[in-house]
Design a protein around this motif. Structure first.
Motif, PDB file in Angstrom:
ATOM      1  N   ASN A  89       0.835  -1.197   0.000  1.00  0.00           N
ATOM      2  CA  ASN A  89       0.000   0.000   0.000  1.00  0.00           C
ATOM      3  C   ASN A  89       0.873   1.252   0.000  1.00  0.00           C
ATOM      4  N   GLN A  90       0.877   1.931  -1.139  1.00  0.00           N
ATOM      5  CA  GLN A  90       1.731   3.108  -1.291  1.00  0.00           C
ATOM      6  C   GLN A  90       0.943   4.408  -1.145  1.00  0.00           C
ATOM      7  N   GLY A  91      -0.235   4.323  -0.537  1.00  0.00           N
ATOM      8  CA  GLY A  91      -1.075   5.495  -0.346  1.00  0.00           C
ATOM      9  C   GLY A  91      -1.527   5.625   1.087  1.00  0.00           C
ATOM     10  N   LYS A  92      -2.580   6.404   1.274  1.00  0.00           N
ATOM     11  CA  LYS A  92      -3.150   6.622   2.592  1.00  0.00           C
ATOM     12  C   LYS A  92      -3.627   5.296   3.169  1.00  0.00           C
ATOM     13  N   GLY A  93      -3.299   5.058   4.427  1.00  0.00           N
ATOM     14  CA  GLY A  93      -3.681   3.808   5.072  1.00  0.00           C
ATOM     15  C   GLY A  93      -2.534   2.824   5.169  1.00  0.00           C
ATOM     16  N   GLY A  94      -1.472   3.064   4.384  1.00  0.00           N
ATOM     17  CA  GLY A  94      -0.299   2.206   4.420  1.00  0.00           C
ATOM     18  C   GLY A  94       0.875   2.881   5.101  1.00  0.00           C
ATOM     19  N   ASN A  95       1.894   2.114   5.454  1.00  0.00           N
ATOM     20  CA  ASN A  95       3.110   2.671   6.053  1.00  0.00           C
ATOM     21  C   ASN A  95       3.805   3.567   5.027  1.00  0.00           C
ATOM     22  N   LEU A 143       6.632   2.559   2.468  1.00  0.00           N
ATOM     23  CA  LEU A 143       6.412   1.792   1.249  1.00  0.00           C
ATOM     24  C   LEU A 143       6.349   2.674   0.003  1.00  0.00           C
ATOM     25  N   LYS A 144       6.314   3.990   0.175  1.00  0.00           N
ATOM     26  CA  LYS A 144       6.387   4.892  -0.972  1.00  0.00           C
ATOM     27  C   LYS A 144       7.819   4.985  -1.504  1.00  0.00           C
ATOM     28  N   ASN A 145       8.770   4.536  -0.702  1.00  0.00           N
ATOM     29  CA  ASN A 145      10.189   4.577  -1.076  1.00  0.00           C
ATOM     30  C   ASN A 145      10.517   3.347  -1.923  1.00  0.00           C
ATOM     31  N   VAL A 146      10.960   3.580  -3.158  1.00  0.00           N
ATOM     32  CA  VAL A 146      11.217   2.468  -4.071  1.00  0.00           C
ATOM     33  C   VAL A 146      12.282   1.523  -3.523  1.00  0.00           C
ATOM     34  N   LYS A 147      13.251   2.045  -2.771  1.00  0.00           N
ATOM     35  CA  LYS A 147      14.307   1.164  -2.241  1.00  0.00           C
ATOM     36  C   LYS A 147      13.761   0.231  -1.170  1.00  0.00           C
ATOM     37  N   TRP A 156      -3.688  -0.605  -4.420  1.00  0.00           N
ATOM     38  CA  TRP A 156      -2.233  -0.523  -4.183  1.00  0.00           C
ATOM     39  C   TRP A 156      -1.778   0.934  -4.085  1.00  0.00           C
ATOM     40  N   HIS A 157      -2.501   1.827  -4.766  1.00  0.00           N
ATOM     41  CA  HIS A 157      -2.153   3.255  -4.823  1.00  0.00           C
ATOM     42  C   HIS A 157      -0.757   3.471  -5.410  1.00  0.00           C
ATOM     43  N   TYR A 158      -0.423   2.657  -6.374  1.00  0.00           N
ATOM     44  CA  TYR A 158       0.827   2.842  -7.111  1.00  0.00           C
ATOM     45  C   TYR A 158       0.630   4.005  -8.081  1.00  0.00           C
ATOM     46  N   ASP A 159       1.542   4.969  -8.064  1.00  0.00           N
ATOM     47  CA  ASP A 159       1.370   6.182  -8.866  1.00  0.00           C
ATOM     48  C   ASP A 159       2.674   6.513  -9.579  1.00  0.00           C
ATOM     49  N   ASN A 160       2.812   6.015 -10.800  1.00  0.00           N
ATOM     50  CA  ASN A 160       3.992   6.272 -11.617  1.00  0.00           C
ATOM     51  C   ASN A 160       3.524   6.813 -12.965  1.00  0.00           C
ATOM     52  N   PRO A 161       3.605   8.115 -13.178  1.00  0.00           N
ATOM     53  CA  PRO A 161       3.123   8.700 -14.438  1.00  0.00           C
ATOM     54  C   PRO A 161       3.769   8.093 -15.676  1.00  0.00           C
ATOM     55  N   ALA A 162       5.032   7.673 -15.575  1.00  0.00           N
ATOM     56  CA  ALA A 162       5.715   7.076 -16.729  1.00  0.00           C
ATOM     57  C   ALA A 162       5.054   5.749 -17.110  1.00  0.00           C
ATOM     58  N   PHE A 163       4.713   4.945 -16.096  1.00  0.00           N
ATOM     59  CA  PHE A 163       4.036   3.679 -16.358  1.00  0.00           C
ATOM     60  C   PHE A 163       2.652   3.940 -16.952  1.00  0.00           C
ATOM     61  N   LYS A 188       8.371  -4.186 -17.602  1.00  0.00           N
ATOM     62  CA  LYS A 188       9.718  -3.992 -17.043  1.00  0.00           C
ATOM     63  C   LYS A 188       9.737  -2.851 -16.036  1.00  0.00           C
ATOM     64  N   THR A 189       8.947  -1.807 -16.299  1.00  0.00           N
ATOM     65  CA  THR A 189       8.869  -0.684 -15.363  1.00  0.00           C
ATOM     66  C   THR A 189       8.318  -1.133 -14.019  1.00  0.00           C
ATOM     67  N   LEU A 190       7.256  -1.948 -14.028  1.00  0.00           N
ATOM     68  CA  LEU A 190       6.700  -2.464 -12.782  1.00  0.00           C
ATOM     69  C   LEU A 190       7.726  -3.278 -12.021  1.00  0.00           C
ATOM     70  N   SER A 191       8.473  -4.099 -12.753  1.00  0.00           N
ATOM     71  CA  SER A 191       9.467  -4.960 -12.131  1.00  0.00           C
ATOM     72  C   SER A 191      10.580  -4.131 -11.488  1.00  0.00           C
ATOM     73  N   THR A 192      11.124  -3.188 -12.241  1.00  0.00           N
ATOM     74  CA  THR A 192      12.215  -2.355 -11.738  1.00  0.00           C
ATOM     75  C   THR A 192      11.762  -1.507 -10.557  1.00  0.00           C
ATOM     76  N   ASP A 193      10.543  -1.002 -10.633  1.00  0.00           N
ATOM     77  CA  ASP A 193      10.010  -0.109  -9.609  1.00  0.00           C
ATOM     78  C   ASP A 193       9.490  -0.865  -8.390  1.00  0.00           C
ATOM     79  N   ALA A 194       9.511  -2.198  -8.450  1.00  0.00           N
ATOM     80  CA  ALA A 194       8.972  -3.010  -7.351  1.00  0.00           C
ATOM     81  C   ALA A 194       7.592  -2.503  -6.937  1.00  0.00           C
ATOM     82  N   ALA A 195       6.740  -2.309  -7.940  1.00  0.00           N
ATOM     83  CA  ALA A 195       5.375  -1.847  -7.665  1.00  0.00           C
ATOM     84  C   ALA A 195       4.654  -2.812  -6.737  1.00  0.00           C
TER      85      ALA A 195
END
Length: 509
Positions: free
Chosen positions: A283-289, A292-296, A432-439, A463-470
């Motif tokens: 969860n990369q949005g409100k309600g999650g830690n 988890l917004k940090n890609v690393k 999931w609240h994944y927000d990647n404008p490039a994707f 590949k973008t999802l994989s690299t970004d660990a969405a």
């Protein structure tokens, strides 16, 4: 979805046969004989439907039982993942790919007896666009439609705002389910469609029963009654199959039990693949830690988990290890598993680079066969890199309400079974609240492109999802079906959210 049939891949279990009781004093001998000869089919499932309307309630349980069996669509997805005619006997597309013209089956009727005419089809399209309680994901899929018109009684013209590779494919799913407009207000409890089966009864938490639709316009149903029953325990399903009470285990949720079904005089086993990506969602949005917004941090979680050992431990090694939200049956599939190797040293390094220590996460999972066991394995693996995980198990209804709809979680595990559902990562409002404008841009360009361009662009998106660990794409479910030896027509692959009874027959009936 998974079995979420979001879908979310819903794992299908097996169920007890329908018992029909006849009171001799009230029934003629001919009626008793007809009842005794009724052809009954019982199918099991694990995730229970919370409604009979797949357009307003999340999850794959509803389309699993009702799509193609009760609700029909203009087009359907066959066992090879190809689009085929259904309520539309044929269709044409304009050279600019903006106008679709559908010629409807002239004899099609709803189980109410009313015709499936062009006005009914238009009413269903407009309902998805305008009704407030329709699922946002379905509204998004239908948003590309500029106008739907009943040209005449059996011709529907649909004009798009822009070319779309996905729209016709989406019309083969719950988005394109055609219900009797007169029943719109009661679909949640009493669905009315045009399929070979009509609604019989729904015992919430127990079963959904269908019966032969006497008004069906096409090839009559091969069974008189079909019942989907819901079980939480995989071993109970296997025991019921072995005892002869069940007709089908459409998706074996206890792969270790396969050896019990090796007698060809009693059982047939069909193995193939599915769309069911088992996803460790973050969860990369409100309600999650917020970490988890940090890609690393997300990359660290991916590298910390030995997915092969997880698959071996939890699912008997049955399934496909994947590195993105793409099954091998999709045109843009590439094997990206190796790009996310198990490496706990790297996971620790990434957490240090992110400046994150003593990370505590809530892992809330549904009590589906793979959920709790996967959660325990993952908890142990993440503990080894310094992440403390608290596991909470939720029944399916509560999971839908609190996790999927409410976003109250840090991580979760669920199987997403809808075809080509990678595009859900392009919707930041999805749970999931994944927000990647490039994707998102890649997905939009792919949808508006030619077929060849779509494949290239969607490979980039994967590949973008994989690299970004969405998310952490744990594995892809196999399709393992067990049937009684007399059942024929079971497709090897599960290519849609539907358990399509129309392909099945019995040698004994």
């Amino acid at each position: 979805m998974g079995t979420f049939r979001m879908g979310m891949r819903q794992v299908i279990a097996c169920c007890a046969a329908i018992a029909l009781t006849v009171t001799a004093g009230c029934t003629s001998k001919s009626e008793e004989q007809a009842t005794a000869q009724a052809r009954n089919l019982v199918i099991g499932a694990t995730a229970q439907p919370q409604s009979m309307d797949p357009t307003t309630q999340s999850g794959a349980a509803i389309p699993q039982a009702l799509l193609y069996n009760l609700y029909e669509t203009l087009v359907k997805i066959d066992g090879e993942g190809q689009i085929k005619p259904l309520l539309a006997q044929k269709w044409t597309t304009s050279p600019d790919r903006l106008t679709y013209t559908f010629d409807l089956q002239p004899k099609a009727k709803f189980s109410s007896g009313d015709p499936v005419d062009a006005e009914a089809v238009v009413a269903n399209i407009e309902r998805i666009q305008t009704q407030k309680n329709v699922l946002p994901t379905l509204k998004k899929q239908m948003a590309v439609v500029a106008q739907a018109t009943a040209t005449d009684a059996t011709t529907v013209t649909v004009k798009l705002k822009r070319p779309s590779q996905a729209w016709l494919y989406d019309m083969a799913s719950a988005t394109g389910a055609i219900a009797d407009p007169k029943s719109f207000s009661t679909l949640a409890s009493t669905p009315v469609g045009s399929g070979p089966f009509s609604f019989d009864e729904w015992k919430q938490g127990e079963s959904v029963a269908l019966k032969r639709n006497e008004h069906y316009w096409g090839t009559p149903a091969r069974f008189d009654h079909v019942r989907f029953r819901y079980f939480a325990d995989a071993n109970s399903m296997s025991s019921a199959m072995l005892s002869g009470d069940l007709d089908i285990i459409s998706d074996l949720t206890a792969p270790e039990a396969l050896e019990q079904f090796q007698d060809p005089s009693r059982f047939s086993v069909v193995e193939g693949t599915s769309n069911g990506e088992v996803v460790l969602g973050m969860n990369q949005g409100k309600g999650g830690n917020p970490a988890l917004k940090n890609v690393k941090v997300r990359q660290a979680i991916v590298h910390a988990i030995d997915r092969k050992a997880l698959l071996d431990s939890v699912w008997g090694g049955k399934g496909t290890l994947i590195g993105s939200m793409v099954p091998p049956t999709d045109p843009w599939y590439e094997d990206l598993y190796a790009s996310q190797p198990y490496d706990q040293a790297k996971a620790k390094k990434l957490l240090k680079e992110a400046g994150v220590t003593n990370l505590k996460l809530r892992l809330r999972v549904p009590t589906l066969p793979y959920g709790p066991s996967s959660a325990q394995f993952i908890t142990s693996q993440l503990k080894a890199v310094g992440i403390t995980v608290t596991v909470e198990e939720l029944d399916w209804a509560r999971w839908l309400k609190e996790v999927h709809d409410g976003g109250n979680y840090d991580m979760t595990i669920v199987s997403h079974v809808e075809p080509r559902d990678i595009v859900k990562f392009a919707d930041p409002t999805y749970y999931w609240h994944y927000d990647n404008p490039a994707f998102t841009k890649l997905v939009e360009r792919a949808d508006a492109s030619t077929e060849a361009e779509q494949v290239a662009l969607m490979k980039q998106a994967a590949k973008t999802l994989s690299t970004d660990a969405a998310a952490n794409f744990l594995w892809l479910f196999p399709r393992i079906a067990v049937t009684k030896a007399d059942i024929t027509g079971m497709p090897a692959n599960a290519t849609s959210a539907s358990f399509d009874v129309t392909t099945l027959a019995s040698r004994n009936g």
